[in-house]
Write an enzyme that holds these catalytic residues in place. Sequence first.
Site, PDB file in Angstrom:
ATOM      1  N   LYS A 183       0.857  -1.188   0.000  1.00  0.00           N
ATOM      2  CA  LYS A 183       0.000   0.000   0.000  1.00  0.00           C
ATOM      3  C   LYS A 183       0.882   1.223   0.000  1.00  0.00           C
ATOM      4  O   LYS A 183       2.042   1.157   0.446  1.00  0.00           O
ATOM      5  CB  LYS A 183      -0.970   0.012   1.178  1.00  0.00           C
ATOM      6  CG  LYS A 183      -0.374   0.233   2.548  1.00  0.00           C
ATOM      7  CD  LYS A 183      -0.042   1.638   2.957  1.00  0.00           C
ATOM      8  CE  LYS A 183      -1.220   2.568   2.868  1.00  0.00           C
ATOM      9  NZ  LYS A 183      -0.756   3.945   3.272  1.00  0.00           N
ATOM     10  N   THR A 199       4.898   5.952   5.031  1.00  0.00           N
ATOM     11  CA  THR A 199       3.886   4.894   5.190  1.00  0.00           C
ATOM     12  C   THR A 199       3.649   4.191   3.871  1.00  0.00           C
ATOM     13  O   THR A 199       2.622   4.303   3.234  1.00  0.00           O
ATOM     14  CB  THR A 199       2.609   5.454   5.736  1.00  0.00           C
ATOM     15  OG1 THR A 199       2.928   6.058   6.972  1.00  0.00           O
ATOM     16  CG2 THR A 199       1.601   4.348   5.980  1.00  0.00           C
ATOM     17  N   THR A 410      -9.075  16.227   9.341  1.00  0.00           N
ATOM     18  CA  THR A 410      -8.510  15.461  10.464  1.00  0.00           C
ATOM     19  C   THR A 410      -8.537  16.278  11.732  1.00  0.00           C
ATOM     20  O   THR A 410      -8.554  17.496  11.686  1.00  0.00           O
ATOM     21  CB  THR A 410      -7.057  15.075  10.140  1.00  0.00           C
ATOM     22  OG1 THR A 410      -6.373  16.225   9.688  1.00  0.00           O
ATOM     23  CG2 THR A 410      -7.027  14.007   9.108  1.00  0.00           C
TER      24      THR A 410
END
Lengths: 410, 410
Positions: A183, A199, A410
């Site tokens: 991912k 990430t 967020t």
Amino acid sequence: MTWNHPPARRLLLPRGFRFAGLAAGIKKSGKLDLGLVDIPRGAAAAAVFTSNRVVAAHVEVARDSLRATRGRVRALVVNSGNANCANGRAGRRDCEAVCRALARLLKASAREVFPSSTGVIGIRLPRQKILRALPALVAARRDSAAAARRFARAIMTTDTRPKFAAAPFRCRGGPATLLGIAKGAGMIHPRLAPPAHATMLVYLFTDAAARAQQLQPLLWEAVSRTFNRISVDGDTSTNDTVLLLASGAAGTRLASQADRRRIAQALESICASLARQIVADGEGAGHFVDLEVEGARTEAEAERVARAIANSPLVKTAWAGADPNWGRILSAAGNSGVALDPRRVDIFLGGQQVCRRGAACPFDARRAHRELGQREVSVRVRLGRGRARVRFWTCDLTAEYVRENSDYTT
Amino acid sequence: MTWNHPPARRLLLPRGFRFAGLAAGIKKSGKLDLGLVDIPRGAAAAAVFTSNRVVAAHVEVARDSLRATRGRVRALVVNSGNANCANGRAGRRDCEAVCRALARLLKASAREVFPSSTGVIGIRLPRQKILRALPALVAARRDSAAAARRFARAIMTTDTRPKFAAAPFRCRGGPATLLGIAKGAGMIHPRLAPPAHATMLVYLFTDAAARAQQLQPLLWEAVSRTFNRISVDGDTSTNDTVLLLASGAAGTRLASQADRRRIAQALESICASLARQIVADGEGAGHFVDLEVEGARTEAEAERVARAIANSPLVKTAWAGADPNWGRILSAAGNSGVALDPRRVDIFLGGQQVCRRGAACPFDARRAHRELGQREVSVRVRLGRGRARVRFWTCDLTAEYVRENSDYTT
């Protein structure tokens, strides 16, 4: 031989691994957000992690456990939607609680659970949601293509599609299989360190048997030539992880140098495929750029120039507009820190040379604009200093990237 | 005492300099694109230039001439609309032809003409247009505020407004004046080197008398604390130039250490004002960010962390959305290459602490969003390693920046 697996095609599965994915409620969207891989006893593992000084608690725990067990892993648990980074000691306790609970269910030790996470930084991990979901996750694990696909979707964040690559290879005793699942779409500029951390999350599974000490150099070699040569936005994540697992369930093992060469080749081709998929799915990306830097004194020098070009906002926005503004590429190369002589630099866009020895050369601007307008674009820079070269994959910087990342949610 | 000069206000002019600006036809828009400053005989000069390995022919010529004359400059000629970079030997010949022609008109030597340029890279300088315009440019030169304003507009590219700052200061024999004129909006991440090079262009004029050897360290000190601590987009230009000229026409000179301190102070305040104006006018910028990094071991270390934060696309896009996503700031700091311990890092957004010792601390998210929505935003990062600190000025990354730079028109 490598296959990129569009979700519709048959997935080549290495034996011994059981996959699961479900929605534990970590993502507000209700999408899949918790993935599991059950790994057979006796499997060996090697991993590399991000070189960011700020690392997620999940990365700390995974690194410590892998060191403590010398590469023994019985389960991989991954949550998306929360990076579990910058949560202080509580973050580490949350992660350890998840590992312990999963270990109990699988009759393993907590140290044998490899945790990964991806998502927002600085928000506490919703530990209870995960703990509540673990029994159903364990019950759902299967060695089926459908289950592997659910796992691949459970680890996605801003990805628009899951990423797979698989290849068969031969080793002592017969055939074996290598499968990669990844991912990553934003905060992509992995600079993995050996023994390492991003990430970007990448999991590589093979059913050949191997020792952890054999796997680590093999993994590092493949990573340094693939994932360490991509960039979406130049930001290196706190959670990047690449994990290689060898189950041994195929009944074949790495014995000879020839076996080593064949798995190395399979690894590099799988990693290259996944790296390309990650860049092609880069946040807001309109163009995939295949950047080649040649004529450097060393590979490290070529990589440094490639990185400077790939991370220049002015170069990336020119690519977004299919603008053959090669002056920005030359300027970015000049900022790389490599002591290049601009009078020896050649630049090619698509099929045409646009800069010869540091100066403009006549080219068909309409053709260049058309070629740069393709989904996949080729850019080649020759430094005229030596014989080393690298290939680096990157994408353009679009208004869509800015919208996606400036959206105050967020 | 520093004044930022909005175009409407009275401009404080140092004596001895005559300014001009006109449209020579370099820009297709027909806007002003050629500027001149006529400098009195006996004036002293010091300059710093970009550290990009790729430099414009104008920068090469300016650097060589300044070295050859040991800091003697009789005229400054600046064109916008063309960087005269990456044009090989022809670029250098074009530049030298302009210097020679201007020198003849002013009865100076070609080496005493300081050339500067800004604009697109890799397109030949339209030398004939400039040569034809020089007589009218010379005839138009005046020691008036109106003429200085025309000069300031002639050096603009994507700037939306001209940039001025001026201050009086005292030295031996009485009062003197310092005026700064600058341009710059994109490709702004000056890393000037002593004796140095950016396409930020900054010209500083004083009517005090000084020797070139006195000016160079004064200039470097001011530049390293101001222009070398700003970034719009992280791309360092091939043409960045800061030039300091002392005409001596005020009849006052730098003699004592006290004089040196006073001009140093004036220089730093003028450079700081111009640096702020450049960032505030950054391409597409919606927010000016006043970033402070404290608690570093050295200033260089603090600067390195500040630069990593200021150049992170994810941090910059969060700022565009007034998003108090401090995790991206922490992650960017972790990627700076400084061996910081995240457990000692504190982060403040506007008036509130949002991260304490590397972890979230409770804050009012609505207030943070409101404060980050202001035109000027304050961000403070404490590293907990020492006592050194820097201030760094930057801006957000907006969809407007991407549009402006991906517009395929060049």
